[in-house]
Design an enzyme around this catalytic site. Structure first.
Site, PDB file in Angstrom:
ATOM      1  N   ARG A  50     -11.313  48.316 -67.096  1.00  0.00           N
ATOM      2  CA  ARG A  50     -12.524  47.543 -66.752  1.00  0.00           C
ATOM      3  C   ARG A  50     -12.522  46.232 -67.519  1.00  0.00           C
ATOM      4  NH1 ARG A  50     -16.711  48.507 -69.479  1.00  0.00           N
ATOM      5  NH2 ARG A  50     -16.680  50.778 -69.306  1.00  0.00           N
ATOM      6  N   TYR A 102     -24.018  31.388 -46.640  1.00  0.00           N
ATOM      7  CA  TYR A 102     -23.416  32.607 -46.081  1.00  0.00           C
ATOM      8  C   TYR A 102     -24.507  33.693 -46.045  1.00  0.00           C
ATOM      9  CZ  TYR A 102     -20.626  36.869 -46.012  1.00  0.00           C
ATOM     10  OH  TYR A 102     -20.111  38.099 -45.709  1.00  0.00           O
ATOM     11  N   LYS A 200     -11.200  36.075 -48.130  1.00  0.00           N
ATOM     12  CA  LYS A 200     -10.964  35.104 -47.062  1.00  0.00           C
ATOM     13  C   LYS A 200      -9.610  34.429 -47.254  1.00  0.00           C
ATOM     14  CE  LYS A 200     -15.113  36.496 -46.161  1.00  0.00           C
ATOM     15  NZ  LYS A 200     -16.311  35.799 -46.567  1.00  0.00           N
TER      16      LYS A 200
HETATM   17  C1  LIG Z   1     -17.505  36.137 -47.225  1.00  0.00           C
HETATM   18  C2  LIG Z   1     -18.206  35.154 -48.057  1.00  0.00           C
HETATM   19  C3  LIG Z   1     -18.906  35.541 -49.197  1.00  0.00           C
HETATM   20  C4  LIG Z   1     -19.039  36.993 -49.606  1.00  0.00           C
HETATM   21  O1  LIG Z   1     -17.796  37.518 -49.953  1.00  0.00           O
HETATM   22  P1  LIG Z   1     -17.401  39.091 -49.815  1.00  0.00           P
HETATM   23  O2  LIG Z   1     -16.023  39.114 -50.320  1.00  0.00           O
HETATM   24  O3  LIG Z   1     -17.529  39.435 -48.372  1.00  0.00           O
HETATM   25  O4  LIG Z   1     -18.379  39.832 -50.655  1.00  0.00           O
HETATM   26  C5  LIG Z   1     -19.501  34.554 -49.960  1.00  0.00           C
HETATM   27  N1  LIG Z   1     -19.430  33.256 -49.613  1.00  0.00           N
HETATM   28  C6  LIG Z   1     -18.782  32.850 -48.509  1.00  0.00           C
HETATM   29  C7  LIG Z   1     -18.736  31.408 -48.174  1.00  0.00           C
HETATM   30  C8  LIG Z   1     -18.153  33.775 -47.689  1.00  0.00           C
HETATM   31  O5  LIG Z   1     -17.520  33.367 -46.582  1.00  0.00           O
END
Ligand SMILES: *Cc1c(COP(=O)(O)O)cnc(C)c1O
Length: 381
Positions: A50, A102, A200
């Site tokens: 952790r 988002y 992403k």
């Molecule tokens: C997807 C996304 C998030 C959240 O991320 P997760 O990995 O799905 O928790 C935050 N900000 C933006 C711009 C995103 O596209």
């Protein structure tokens, strides 16, 4: 941490020098919870995963380097990373935030952070004067900006916002998920923290959920690092490795994806069944000039409004190359219906004000052959 070489070089070799004992070129996945101590009062530098894990650390070091940050901290998701920065604030303090955030970040701020007594004030952060006015509230301690925004790709002038924030002694946090350090480096423009959904572009293959915070000073690193260990919403070693692997090709993927997105945006803009295209790489986009200044790429996200909302179901069901799915940033092209999928938790009045309506579709453009993507949309439009 200073950047000593180009980002592409650092990324291509991400983790490749992380295991000096064996010389493994691919960073090993240290799938271990705990680490044995050589003697009483001694440590290998690792005690419990952790707190620190070598695979996660290789990822964090790489992210700090390419972002030009002091340190980076990898989390279990993008939202866990966003949540971590909100904990810099105490009850009664406020944040100024981008109004078209988002959807998940909006839900977090509106339904979780607010209940801890930290309120957010939503502003159009592409309007620097509006942000400057909002920062006059003495309770505001943090400015949280997404740029370009989701799904309308509004662009904030990060350099100007950093000046406004500094003048009020307010932290500027930029969610740089859409552009990545390859196309925009907010810390170099004066931001204090950068957050990512690594799910992403950073990981890039739609195969992992993770996040990261990059800090600009040792004082912020201390606080975010403490929080990461105290709360424990860390990314596991396997997922950290998948992101490291994805990072190696990030510059190549993004370049191709940006090229494809530009071609698609130009094609959509000329299509008779399309009313409006939102892509910050088109010269008529309101954020074009600012992004030319603060960024080195225009991203691969693109949204468009069809003339006839009745056609939307047929478009979503009819695509064969695009996948009808949420998320973004991977090599596979996705089509999303923001009103129903990603922004369902946003207040109806705000959706209407922003123009997120039943005619808006969002594309995450992948690395496929662009002519196949165009042919797919041509068929369903
Ligand atoms: C997807 C996304 C998030 C959240 O991320 P997760 O990995 O799905 O928790 C935050 N900000 C933006 C711009 C995103 O596209």
């Amino acid at each position: 941490m200073k950047r000593l070489q180009s980002i592409a070089t650092t990324l291509a070799q991400a983790g490749s020098r992380g295991d000096p004992r064996t010389g493994a070129v691919s960073m090993p996945i240290y799938q271990t919870a705990t680490f044995a101590h050589p003697a009483l009062g001694q440590s290998t530098g690792f005690d419990y995963s952790r707190t620190a894990n070598p695979t996660r650390q290789a990822l964090e070091t790489t992210l700090a380097q390419v972002e030009g940050g002091d340190a980076a901290f990898a989390f279990a998701s993008g939202l866990a990373a966003v949540d971590a920065v909100t904990h810099l604030l105490a009850a009664g303090e406020r944040m100024v935030v981008t109004e078209d955030l988002y959807g998940g970040t909006y839900r977090l701020f509106d339904q979780i952070t607010r209940r801890r007594g930290v309120e957010s004030i939503a502003v159009d952060t592409s309007d620097t004067d509006a942000v400057r006015r909002a920062l006059e509230d003495p309770q505001v301690r943090l400015l949280f900006v997404e740029s370009p925004t989701n799904p309308l790709l509004k662009v904030a002038d990060i350099a100007a916002l950093a000046e406004c924030a500094r003048a009020r002694d307010v932290w500027l946090v930029v969610d740089n998920t859409f552009l990545t350090p390859c196309s925009q480096r907010p810390l170099e423009w004066g931001a204090d923290l950068v957050v990512y959904s690594a799910s992403k572009y950073l990981a890039g293959h739609n195969d992992v959920v993770a996040g990261a915070v990059v800090t600009s000073t040792p004082a912020l690193s201390e606080r975010i690092g403490f929080f990461q260990n105290a709360i424990g919403a860390i990314v596991g070693p396997m997922d950290a490795w998948l992101i490291l692997r994805g990072l190696k090709t990030l510059p190549l993927r993004l370049e191709r994806q940006q090229q494809n997105a530009r071609r698609l945006a130009e094609w959509l803009a000329a299509h008779p069944r399309v009313d409006r295209v939102y892509y910050p790489g088109l010269p008529d986009h309101p954020g074009y000039a600012v992004l030319q200044k603060t960024g080195s790429g225009t991203g691969a996200m693109c949204a468009f409004a069809v003339q006839d909302p009745e056609r939307v179901p047929a478009i979503l069901e009819g695509v064969e190359t695009f996948l009808f799915a949420e998320s973004l940033g991977g090599v596979e092209s996705l089509i999303t219906y923001p009103l129903v999928q990603t922004h369902a938790d946003m207040a109806p009045a705000l959706l209407q004000k922003l123009g997120i309506d039943n005619r808006l579709l969002r594309l995450s453009v992948g690395t496929e052959e662009v002519d196949d993507l165009i042919a797919d949309l041509e068929r369903v439009l």
